[in-house]
Design a protein around this motif. Structure first.
Motif, PDB file in Angstrom:
ATOM      1  N   GLU A  42       6.382 -16.737  30.961  1.00 19.91           N
ATOM      2  CA  GLU A  42       6.317 -15.704  29.925  1.00 19.91           C
ATOM      3  C   GLU A  42       5.844 -14.384  30.530  1.00 19.91           C
ATOM      4  N   TRP A  43       4.796 -14.457  31.355  1.00 17.77           N
ATOM      5  CA  TRP A  43       4.298 -13.258  32.039  1.00 17.77           C
ATOM      6  C   TRP A  43       5.335 -12.739  33.026  1.00 17.77           C
ATOM      7  N   LYS A  47       8.294 -10.764  31.679  1.00 11.09           N
ATOM      8  CA  LYS A  47       7.917  -9.422  31.216  1.00 11.09           C
ATOM      9  C   LYS A  47       7.728  -8.457  32.375  1.00 11.09           C
ATOM     10  N   ASN A  48       7.340  -8.977  33.535  1.00  4.20           N
ATOM     11  CA  ASN A  48       6.933  -8.125  34.653  1.00  4.20           C
ATOM     12  C   ASN A  48       7.883  -8.121  35.839  1.00  4.20           C
TER      13      ASN A  48
END
Length: 321
Positions: free
Chosen positions: A310-311, A314-315
């Motif tokens: 999930e992180w 996003k990055n």
């Protein structure tokens, strides 16, 4: 009484998460990092900026010169040092030995010397599961022999434990050493398998899978690691070594399958023979840490990988990898 904690490697993966947790607990936290280019400094700078937003001071400083911070530590009333700064990576150590001697040996010696000058300071330092070398008895216990390292990285981490033990004996500095087992999670290190595999899956690049995938690792989620490290600060009275691991080795192919599911994309796999310096299995025995630190890991691999992806999604495109 509020703890005042100095963290070396504060902009690193574990240092960043630990500083965030300790700040949340109400401790005073400060630290240093040299922002080297073993992996992109942009990621470390992004972590440091997150810490600065919490009003945590991050000093750009190398631990080989850490004695220069003695006056600062005395002025701040530092009660604990958490030494996390290190040259990491088993495979990198095979062809690049000098950074390991500089950071993991001389750098740690300078940290120990700093501790010697700070009256009453307590030290928690990072060791590694790699000290168990090619041991075949599982799970690994703190009482197992650790005198046959199979990589230079492992040799430097074991040497660090011995340096620490000698300083404890000579100068009675309270210390806890923590043998971390394959730490993973958001804001992690790009050289670690789970992170580099995720990059390669999204880029349609083949994943190098050594020993034809017949590998197991005791993957340990970052939140569990920093909770255990924080507990060590509260139980640092003599000299102890603890394993911090998930106590559940997982097959490498299970990790890849979880990444495929979370990323919604199949991996291309390049099966390769065993890599020098690697071991087939790591497995943390955590009975001692359970009794001494109240350490009980909470995060199954499937849950931890979901948090990481999930992180990561996003990055991934934001140039911090």
């Amino acid at each position: 009484m509020q703890k005042k904690i100095f963290i070396t490697g504060i902009a690193g993966f574990i240092g960043f998460h630990l500083a965030t947790l300790l700040n949340k607990k109400g401790d005073y936290v400060i630290g240093c990092d040299n922002f080297n280019d073993y992996y992109s400094p942009d990621l470390k700078l992004a972590r440091a900026n997150k810490l600065k937003a919490l009003e945590i001071e991050v000093i750009n400083h190398d631990i080989q010169n850490i004695k220069n911070l003695e006056t600062l530590c005395k002025e701040k009333g530092i009660t604990h040092i958490v030494h996390l700064a290190a040259q990491a990576g088993v495979r990198y150590s095979i062809d690049h030995p000098q950074p390991y001697a500089d950071t993991n040996l001389d750098g740690f010696l300078q940290v120990l010397e700093l501790c010697r000058t700070l009256d009453g300071v307590r030290l928690v330092f990072a060791s590694s599961s790699s000290v168990y070398g090619g041991n075949t008895k599982v799970p690994f216990a703190e009482t197992d022999p650790t005198d046959t390292p199979i990589s230079l990285y492992a040799a430097t981490k074991k040497s660090g434990e011995l340096l620490a033990k000698s300083y404890h004996h000579l100068y009675h500095i309270p210390m806890v050493g923590l043998r971390f087992f394959t730490v993973y999670g958001p804001w992690g290190r790009p050289d670690m398998a789970y992170y580099s595999f995720a990059e390669k899956i999204l880029n349609d690049t083949p994943i190098p899978v050594f020993n034809n995938g017949k590998m197991e690792r005791d993957f340990t989620y970052i939140d569990d690691i920093v909770e255990g490290t924080a507990a060590a600060l509260d139980h640092c009275d003599d000299f102890e070594i603890y394993n911090l691991g998930n106590n559940k080795p997982e097959k490498l192919m299970t990790l890849i399958a979880l990444l495929e599911t979370s990323l919604g994309k199949k991996a291309k796999i390049d099966y390769l023979p065993m890599q020098p310096g690697d071991v087939t299995t790591t497995y943390a025995g955590i009975t001692k840490a359970q009794k001494g630190l109240g350490f009980t890991p909470q995060t199954p691999l499937a849950v931890g990988i979901l948090h990481f992806t999930e992180w990561f999604l996003k990055n991934f495109r934001q140039c911090i990898h």
